[in-house]
Design an enzyme around this catalytic site. Structure first.
Site, PDB file in Angstrom:
ATOM      1  CB  CYS A 144      -9.553   4.510  -0.341  1.00 62.19           C
ATOM      2  SG  CYS A 144      -7.969   4.924   0.451  1.00 62.19           S
ATOM      3  CB  THR A 145      -7.047  -0.276   1.725  1.00 59.51           C
ATOM      4  OG1 THR A 145      -5.900   0.447   1.250  1.00 59.51           O
ATOM      5  CG2 THR A 145      -7.437  -1.349   0.720  1.00 59.51           C
TER       6      THR A 145
ATOM      7  CB  CYS B  87      -2.660   0.789  -2.944  1.00 59.40           C
ATOM      8  SG  CYS B  87      -2.614   2.522  -3.455  1.00 59.40           S
TER       9      CYS B  87
ATOM     10  CG  ASP C  39      -1.927   1.173   1.151  1.00 53.83           C
ATOM     11  OD1 ASP C  39      -2.550   1.336   0.083  1.00 53.83           O
ATOM     12  OD2 ASP C  39      -2.082   1.910   2.135  1.00 53.83           O
ATOM     13  CB  SER C  40       0.322   4.658  -1.228  1.00 54.04           C
ATOM     14  OG  SER C  40      -0.946   4.896  -0.640  1.00 54.04           O
TER      15      SER C  40
ATOM     16  N   GLY D 229      -3.022   9.066  -4.117  1.00 55.64           N
ATOM     17  CA  GLY D 229      -4.278   9.509  -4.722  1.00 55.64           C
ATOM     18  C   GLY D 229      -4.217  10.845  -5.430  1.00 55.64           C
TER      19      GLY D 229
END
Length: 273
Positions: free
Chosen positions: A194-195, A70, A7-8, A40
């Site tokens: 969105c996680t 993500c 993930d980011s 994003g």
């Protein structure tokens, strides 16, 4: 036999927590690109370069299968990666698939023509990059017809969550829901695309109303991964040790992650590839 989760930032920890509970025998290696978060607000080429670098790092850790936890990476980079970058002995899976399976009540391998589904009006809450990519609408159109999707770019929510400012995050969520409902007053279902957003699921549900079914990704991804590994056990990589990697400050990220999951998490620093 490790599986990578990317993930980011910290939002993918919601997915990691769910898959770890569902598959306790599988070691997971989590990679958070906290140095470059949030994704994003980045353009598609930037997201692609950052995502391929992160996935390469997880392959180096012995993870032949990597989950892009993500939505921005799944929307902006995954298709291109799968078509021209991922080698035949590796797999990279995104988080849209389980959502669309749940929404349309059909399996991803079902390649029959699109058909009508029970839900007609869907609210999509996601980052600006995910919304502008229209990836969710594109994938949904392969499987369903007659579904009206109204997308709301939720600027600021990820930043607030990453900063630990849940009061601001709640205010922003309510503002974004109000903005969407001006365009779609009565959605039947809502996608938290969105996680990070499962951390605010109760707020989304309250703002939308009890009659709106809210789809959150973590549990759906966990069930989908369990099914995938049952069908493809060979995709468990050679890595045997779980771990947490970050491109950010490991102490700061560890403290925030510990607050997220309410258990001690220790990240180690890695240089982005």
């Amino acid at each position: 036999m490790a599986v990578g989760v990317f993930d980011s930032g910290l939002g993918g920890l919601t997915v990691l927590d769910a898959v770890s509970r569902r598959l306790p025998e599988v070691p997971f290696v989590y990679y958070g690109d906290n140095l470059h978060a949030p994704y994003g607000v980045r353009d598609a080429e930037d997201v692609y370069e950052l995502t391929t670098g992160a996935v390469s790092r997880l392959w180096d850790e012995g993870c032949d299968l990597v989950i892009l936890a993500c939505n921005t990476a799944s929307a902006a980079a995954l298709r291109r990666m799968q078509e021209s970058w991922v080698p035949s002995d590796k797999r990279v899976l995104g988080v849209f698939v389980p959502l669309i399976e749940a929404l349309t009540e059909r399996q991803w391998g079902d390649n029959s023509p699109p058909r009508e589904v029970a839900i007609k009006h869907v609210a999509l809450f996601a980052t600006p990059a995910t919304v502008s990519s229209r990836a969710f609408q594109r994938e949904l159109a392969f499987r369903a017809i007659g579904v009206d999707v109204e997308a709301q770019p939720c600027g600021g929510v990820v930043d607030a969550i990453e900063d630990g400012d849940m009061i601001l995050a709640e205010a922003l969520v309510r503002s974004h829901v109000e903005a969407l409902k001006r365009r779609m007053p009565h959605p039947e279902a809502a996608i938290l695309g969105c996680t990070h957003y499962p951390l605010m699921q109760d707020v989304f549900q309250d703002a939308l109303g009890a009659d709106v079914k809210v789809y959150s990704q973590a549990q759906l991804v966990a069930e989908s991964l369990a099914d995938y590994l049952t069908r493809h056990p060979d995709m468990l990589g050679l890595g045997a040790e779980p771990g947490f990697l970050t491109t950010g400050d490991p102490k700061s990220v560890s403290n925030k992650a510990t607050q997220f999951l309410r258990r001690k998490i220790e990240f180690r620093a890695v240089e982005p590839l």
